[in-house]
Motif scaffolding. Structure first.
Motif, PDB file in Angstrom:
ATOM      1  N   LEU A  12       3.836  -9.538  11.354  1.00  0.00           N
ATOM      2  CA  LEU A  12       2.706  -9.135  10.511  1.00  0.00           C
ATOM      3  C   LEU A  12       1.448  -9.931  10.823  1.00  0.00           C
ATOM      4  O   LEU A  12       0.343  -9.442  10.653  1.00  0.00           O
ATOM      5  N   VAL A  22       3.734  -3.542  13.614  1.00  0.00           N
ATOM      6  CA  VAL A  22       3.444  -3.961  12.245  1.00  0.00           C
ATOM      7  C   VAL A  22       4.094  -2.989  11.264  1.00  0.00           C
ATOM      8  O   VAL A  22       4.695  -3.413  10.264  1.00  0.00           O
ATOM      9  N   ASN A  23       4.012  -1.697  11.537  1.00  0.00           N
ATOM     10  CA  ASN A  23       4.663  -0.705  10.674  1.00  0.00           C
ATOM     11  C   ASN A  23       6.172  -0.909  10.646  1.00  0.00           C
ATOM     12  O   ASN A  23       6.787  -0.810   9.588  1.00  0.00           O
ATOM     13  N   SER A  26       6.895  -3.944   8.524  1.00  0.00           N
ATOM     14  CA  SER A  26       6.694  -3.624   7.110  1.00  0.00           C
ATOM     15  C   SER A  26       7.863  -2.805   6.565  1.00  0.00           C
ATOM     16  O   SER A  26       8.389  -3.101   5.484  1.00  0.00           O
ATOM     17  N   GLU A  27       8.255  -1.788   7.306  1.00  0.00           N
ATOM     18  CA  GLU A  27       9.379  -0.951   6.879  1.00  0.00           C
ATOM     19  C   GLU A  27      10.667  -1.760   6.789  1.00  0.00           C
ATOM     20  O   GLU A  27      11.457  -1.572   5.858  1.00  0.00           O
ATOM     21  N   LEU A  29      10.948  -4.949   6.093  1.00  0.00           N
ATOM     22  CA  LEU A  29      10.875  -5.795   4.899  1.00  0.00           C
ATOM     23  C   LEU A  29      11.104  -4.987   3.628  1.00  0.00           C
ATOM     24  O   LEU A  29      11.825  -5.438   2.732  1.00  0.00           O
ATOM     25  N   VAL A  30      10.531  -3.805   3.553  1.00  0.00           N
ATOM     26  CA  VAL A  30      10.740  -2.958   2.376  1.00  0.00           C
ATOM     27  C   VAL A  30      12.212  -2.608   2.247  1.00  0.00           C
ATOM     28  O   VAL A  30      12.785  -2.660   1.148  1.00  0.00           O
ATOM     29  N   LEU A  40       8.313 -13.110   1.228  1.00  0.00           N
ATOM     30  CA  LEU A  40       6.997 -12.477   1.102  1.00  0.00           C
ATOM     31  C   LEU A  40       6.115 -13.256   0.122  1.00  0.00           C
ATOM     32  O   LEU A  40       4.918 -13.417   0.362  1.00  0.00           O
ATOM     33  N   HIS A  54      -0.745  -8.318   4.501  1.00  0.00           N
ATOM     34  CA  HIS A  54       0.434  -7.450   4.618  1.00  0.00           C
ATOM     35  C   HIS A  54       1.472  -7.787   3.545  1.00  0.00           C
ATOM     36  O   HIS A  54       2.089  -6.881   2.978  1.00  0.00           O
ATOM     37  N   ALA A  55       1.670  -9.077   3.277  1.00  0.00           N
ATOM     38  CA  ALA A  55       2.643  -9.480   2.250  1.00  0.00           C
ATOM     39  C   ALA A  55       2.233  -8.923   0.888  1.00  0.00           C
ATOM     40  O   ALA A  55       3.071  -8.408   0.133  1.00  0.00           O
ATOM     41  N   ILE A  58       2.936  -5.155   0.867  1.00  0.00           N
ATOM     42  CA  ILE A  58       4.375  -4.865   0.829  1.00  0.00           C
ATOM     43  C   ILE A  58       4.957  -5.189  -0.544  1.00  0.00           C
ATOM     44  O   ILE A  58       5.762  -4.423  -1.083  1.00  0.00           O
ATOM     45  N   GLU A  61       4.050  -2.386  -2.730  1.00  0.00           N
ATOM     46  CA  GLU A  61       4.845  -1.207  -2.387  1.00  0.00           C
ATOM     47  C   GLU A  61       6.273  -1.327  -2.920  1.00  0.00           C
ATOM     48  O   GLU A  61       6.868  -0.346  -3.370  1.00  0.00           O
TER      49      GLU A  61
END
Length: 127
Positions: A12, A22-23, A26-27, A29-30, A40, A54-55, A58, A61
């Motif tokens: 990130l 990066v996507n 992110s995915e 981590l989610v 995070l 980004h943290a 996320i 989200e």
């Protein structure tokens, strides 16, 4: 390929990373859910602005209620700005608090509804 939470957070913050990387981070981590939240939250204290932004996104989200108080604290210590990194940071914090939906954030968001800068009032209202 992202293999662990720490690697995902590092990606990130790498400015040379492709948006696809990066996507993917992110995915990842989610998908890790609650396991990723402590890392995070720790990333909110990073010296790397990309990691922080980004943290914040996320955590919002993920609707991670555990992040409410750390996000409020970060908003309080982030200087107000009309543009630039501080503006992006604070706007993303307000957005994340809105997404999380924790009632503990109401007081902080209400303060921003009365802020002298319109862009903070709008962000708080949208939250």
């Amino acid at each position: 390929m992202i293999e662990n939470i720490e690697q995902a957070i590092r990606v990130l913050g790498e400015t040379y990373s492709r948006s696809q990387d990066v996507n993917e981070a992110s995915e990842f981590l989610v998908k890790q859910g609650d396991k990723a939240v402590p890392s995070l939250i720790e990333a909110l204290n990073s010296d790397n602005g990309y990691i922080m932004l980004h943290a914040i996104f996320i955590l919002g989200e993920m609707r991670a209620k555990q992040a409410t108080m750390p996000l409020i604290a970060l908003a309080e210590k982030t200087p107000d700005a009309r543009d630039g990194e501080e503006y992006d940071l604070k706007k993303n914090i307000l957005d994340a608090l809105g997404e999380i939906g924790d009632t503990r954030a109401i007081e902080a968001l209400t303060q921003y509804l009365r802020h002298s800068e319109e862009h903070y009032r709008v962000s708080a209202a949208e939250a």
